[in-house]
Design an enzyme around this catalytic site. Sequence first.
Site, PDB file in Angstrom:
ATOM      1  N   LYS A  17       1.716  -5.023  27.275  1.00 13.67           N
ATOM      2  CA  LYS A  17       0.689  -6.070  27.350  1.00 13.67           C
ATOM      3  C   LYS A  17      -0.252  -5.902  26.181  1.00 13.67           C
ATOM      4  O   LYS A  17      -0.458  -4.783  25.701  1.00 13.67           O
ATOM      5  CB  LYS A  17      -0.104  -5.937  28.657  1.00 13.67           C
ATOM      6  CG  LYS A  17      -0.797  -7.218  29.065  1.00 13.67           C
ATOM      7  CD  LYS A  17       0.176  -8.134  29.767  1.00 13.67           C
ATOM      8  CE  LYS A  17      -0.475  -9.389  30.273  1.00 13.67           C
ATOM      9  NZ  LYS A  17       0.388 -10.031  31.272  1.00 13.67           N
TER      10      LYS A  17
HETATM   11  N1  GLU Z   1       2.078 -13.227  30.660  1.00 15.93           N
HETATM   12  C1  GLU Z   1       3.172 -13.481  31.533  1.00 15.93           C
HETATM   13  C2  GLU Z   1       3.200 -12.466  32.666  1.00 15.93           C
HETATM   14  O1  GLU Z   1       2.208 -11.848  32.959  1.00 15.93           O
HETATM   15  C3  GLU Z   1       4.496 -13.613  30.802  1.00 15.93           C
HETATM   16  C4  GLU Z   1       5.006 -12.386  30.139  1.00 15.93           C
HETATM   17  C5  GLU Z   1       6.244 -12.632  29.277  1.00 15.93           C
HETATM   18  O2  GLU Z   1       6.874 -13.660  29.384  1.00 15.93           O
HETATM   19  O3  GLU Z   1       6.525 -11.756  28.476  1.00 15.93           O
HETATM   20  O4  GLU Z   1       4.182 -12.312  33.329  1.00 15.93           O
END
Ligand code: GLU
Length: 418
Positions: A108
């Site tokens: 993240k």
């Molecule tokens: N931000 C989204 C989540 O928390 C998508 C993450 C992604 O597709 O890599 O799942």
Amino acid sequence: MAQDTGRSPLATAQAQLATAVEILGYEEGMHRMLATPRREMNVAVPLRRDSGEIELFQGYRVQHNISRGPGKGGLRYSASVDADEVRALAMWMTWKCAVVDVPYGGAKGGVTIDPKQYSTAELERVTRRFTSEIMPIIGPERDIMAPDIGTDEQTMAWVMDTYSVNLGYTIPAVTTGKPLQVGGSLGRATATSRGVVHSAQAALADAGVQLSEVTAAVQGFGKVGSHAARFLHEAGARVVAVSDELGGVHAPDGLDVNALLRHVAATGTVTGFADGDPIDNDALLALDVDVLVPAAVEGVLDEESAGRVKARWVVEGANGPTTTAGDRVLADRGVVVVPDILANAGGVVVSYFEWVQANQAYWWTEKEIAERLEHRMLTAYQAVAATARAEGITLRDAALTIGVRRVAEAHQIRGLYP
Ligand code: GLU
């Protein structure tokens, strides 16, 4: 100011992991390996504002785990982002990718910036500088970003462009959630919401109930909540309340979700919608509805607010909306919680499809994507529900157990080097 650690996302994520480790009976060394981010990069992100002044932001990229494949996860722009929040979100990505069995670890990113206070040109400069600072650790085989709160398709296009220009050729697979024109996938923009509705439908079906028979309230009207409300409405559910960060609207006979979407397109908020009464975010959580979809931020269902929930199902569109104490209260009261790492995994599933398509330079139809997404979501739901039944545990503990076990097995099979 004293920190309410019980509400911090990292405390919640660590407590969830500890529960899964206990169920799985892993030793302390494995627990510590699973609890600790593999790699983190903290960067200062200077911005020259349109006015000429310089401002500085903190940027983070945390790769919680890369044992099953590249790091994968969103990039968040919010004034409240900090290192611990990003660590929690990265850990949740690891379990999420494992639960839906996409070949990724979890990562993240975050920048401590309120994007609403900055121009598009300023956000582009922040994004390009952040990307260039973390260049050494990202890439289609290393770590792949996607949108999250405060970022969107355009942000992903800037990240992809910055990375590509630096390497001298176009590398679409370095981000997902891109615009279609530059290698985005059909169906990605609505994938998280579709997944929320697939998992809601499956959980209801376990109790012999259909979406067309229920009432629902959705907290959050952004990338996840707005489409979730629309798909619930299209599936015949009566959506009686929705909210965003400014407040909510409530109509006991059901909101006209399409009219509401037009209102939001025109005004930028659900508040002020004429065919409903105002309701605040806290009151929305306690509405007498069948299905509650928290699709905004972490920690909204704590011990106190969980005690007021009247819904029979909570389907977590957001990451980490329920604290550990909140979870206990909901379980004690017989509320079925379809956990975030399952319910909102549709986004990363179609991110995976986007990455596969980019790697193959071959694009699938919307129908293929919709069918494959539904299949993955329902397969994952059935595995989680079967574990929950067999072990007599909640859907959250079952999902965590499956995700954590898959990651631990990857570690065990790969072995330790040296
Ligand atoms: N931000 C989204 C989540 O928390 C998508 C993450 C992604 O597709 O890599 O799942």
